[in-house]
Structure formats: structure tokens, C-alpha cells
Design an enzyme around this catalytic site. Sequence first.
Site, short mmCIF file in Angstrom:
data_model
loop_
_atom_site.label_atom_id
_atom_site.label_comp_id
_atom_site.label_asym_id
_atom_site.label_seq_id
_atom_site.Cartn_x
_atom_site.Cartn_y
_atom_site.Cartn_z
N GLU A 36 0.71 -1.26 0.10
CA GLU A 36 0.02 0.11 -0.09
C GLU A 36 0.88 1.23 -0.09
O GLU A 36 1.91 1.28 0.75
CB GLU A 36 -0.91 -0.09 1.34
N LYS A 190 -6.73 -0.56 -40.75
CA LYS A 190 -6.15 -1.47 -39.99
C LYS A 190 -7.38 -2.08 -39.28
O LYS A 190 -8.16 -1.41 -38.74
CB LYS A 190 -5.32 -0.65 -38.84
N ASP A 217 1.06 7.90 -34.65
CA ASP A 217 0.25 7.47 -33.88
C ASP A 217 0.32 7.84 -32.29
O ASP A 217 1.30 8.82 -32.06
CB ASP A 217 0.62 6.13 -33.62
N THR A 225 1.01 -2.52 -33.83
CA THR A 225 0.63 -1.81 -34.74
C THR A 225 1.86 -0.99 -35.84
O THR A 225 1.78 -1.03 -36.92
CB THR A 225 -0.20 -0.13 -34.30
C1 R5P Z 1 -4.97 2.40 -31.65
O1 R5P Z 1 -6.11 2.71 -31.53
C2 R5P Z 1 -4.01 3.16 -31.15
O2 R5P Z 1 -4.17 4.47 -31.64
C3 R5P Z 1 -2.55 2.56 -31.18
O3 R5P Z 1 -2.39 2.30 -32.56
C4 R5P Z 1 -2.36 1.54 -30.44
O4 R5P Z 1 -2.91 1.50 -29.02
C5 R5P Z 1 -0.89 1.08 -30.38
O5 R5P Z 1 -0.98 -0.07 -29.73
P1 R5P Z 1 -0.04 -1.46 -30.04
O6 R5P Z 1 1.34 -0.81 -30.08
O7 R5P Z 1 -0.12 -2.62 -28.87
O8 R5P Z 1 -0.33 -1.87 -31.25
#
Ligand code: R5P
Length: 305
Positions: A36, A190, A217, A225
Site C-alpha cells: 500500500e 487497420k 500514432d 501496430t
Molecule cells: C490504436 O487505436 C492506437 O492509436 C494505437 O495504434 C495502439 O494503441 C498501439 O498499440 P500497439 O502498439 O499495442 O499496437
Amino acid sequence: MKLFSGTSNLPLAQKVAEKLGVSLSDVEIKRFPDGECKVWVPAKQDSLANEDIFVIQSLSYIADQNLMELCLFGDALKRLGAKKITAVVPWMGYSKQDKEFRKGEAVSAQLVAKFIETAGFTGVITFDLHSPKIKEYFSIPLVELSTKNLYQEEIDGCPSCIIVSPDKGGRNRSDNLAEILNLPVAHLDKTRDLAGGAVSIQGIDKDISGETVIIFDDIINTGSTAIATAGFLHEKGAKQIFFFATHGVFSGQATKNIQNSPIDKVVVTDTIYIPPEKVFPKLKIISVADLIAEEIQNLKFKIPQ
Ligand code: R5P
């Protein structure tokens, strides 16, 4: 003005303090043997009543602990009579769960907003939220800063780059960056499997063969992604692939996998502290400290009566 920091991103808090020409105020944050957390602000009762108070804390790994620490901070300050307490949350953890994707799921982003308000914070400064919806979950004023202007330097020398949006959710963000930088923009289609998280790319609305592309992003989390989009663009003949994101979460094997992917360079900011063991050769980290310091200096939140 008083500036405090939680434990999640002390290097960023120190940079902000330096830019503002102040020292971080005293706090004692301890963990009991059972895990905690205890937060003690050693100040006199009511000595903070007329101060603008800022607490910097990213809700990064381990998000639950860092959130609890932030909330205890708010409570400690409120009990001391502080009236204007701004949570500076460079990375709003739990923001990916911003709606009920499947019936029966918790809407974590909404609950976290309630936690922060209930803890006593009267305003929030944050960066590039995962979706516009999150702002609506707060009933206290929230300033959402953007990192878009920080990338100019990285892009200088690439007058013919194409900005690429990785998905539907990032479309506005990428369109906006392309407009600021006066560059063309392309959009990827995507999909992500909700249960397993696997990412696949269906197509793109522009020919990028022979071009340098900048995928933009909000988050790099598992890196799925980044790897899937870069793999797709590589196959389509992209000459060079850059990946820009505000928040470098880098969970699991993300850094290793990205280092081994066709991406040439990754640029993220320090909204999340990236420990040395997660730094990899293709990574560049740029700081948001100036943006936070400027916002703190210009903040127009009203002290609640
Ligand atoms: C998706 O909606 C977000 O904009 C990012 O593309 C996503 O959160 C990236 O996550 P990851 O690296 O796990 O693909």
C-alpha cells in the site's frame, strides 16, 4: 506556485521545474510492506490555500500504483487546504479503454476521470488523448496539449515525406500533422482482433512506393501496430519508414520487435519515462518539458470558490 512530482516520471518533472526556475516541493511517498502507498506532504495547514499547485504524474507502468499515488497526492493536498490543484498527467493511463468494446466491459477511462476529480484535483493537463471522448469524462477543466509542433525538427530535411495514419482513430491526428507540416497524407485501413489483439492491415489509399513515410500514432504499446504498418508499407515499396508517437508505452517485447522491424527510426516523447533497458538504437526521445512549463505559466483555470 508549487510543483510536486509523483514517482512515475521524476526526470520529466525535474526538467519542468528547471524550465520554470523552481524546485520540486517536498513530499514523502512510501510503500508499506504489503504494497500500500502512503503520501505525506510536509506543509503547514492552509499554507497552500492560495497557491497554484501542480502534481506531475504519468499513469504509466504500473498504472494502478501510479494512479493510486496521484489520488493520494490530491487527497493530501486537499486536506492541507489547497484549493487549486492541477494534475499534470502527461500519459493518461487506462485511456485505451474509453468505451464498452464488448458488452460487460468496464469503461476504465471514465472511472479514472472520476478518481482524479474525487481525489481533489481541480484541473488536468494532459497530452494527446487516445480519443476525444475521454475529455468528456471529466467535469473539471482539462487542457489537452499536442506534441505535433515538436516533430518539425525531425522532419526538416524530408520535404517530400508522406504522413501515414495507421488507423481510423488516428485519421484526424495525422491529417492535422500533415497540414501543419504542409505534407501529403495517406490512410491505412487497420483492424485489430478484440480478443487476441492481433493487428492486420487491409490497404492504403495512396501509392507510397519509393517514398519516405512517417506513420503517426498516439501510442506505441505492444508495438503490434508499428510492426504491422511498417511491414505493410515496406512491402508496398516505401523507401524509408519513420514512426512517430507521443506516448512510448513499450510493453512486453515491443522494443526488441521494433528494433528488428523495417522501421528506420522511432520518435516518441518523454510523457512516459523510458528506462535505459528499454532504449534501443532506432529510438529517439524528445521532451515535452517546455510545453508543460509554458502551459503552467499561462494556465487560466479558475480557483474554485
Ligand atoms: C490504436 O487505436 C492506437 O492509436 C494505437 O495504434 C495502439 O494503441 C498501439 O498499440 P500497439 O502498439 O499495442 O499496437
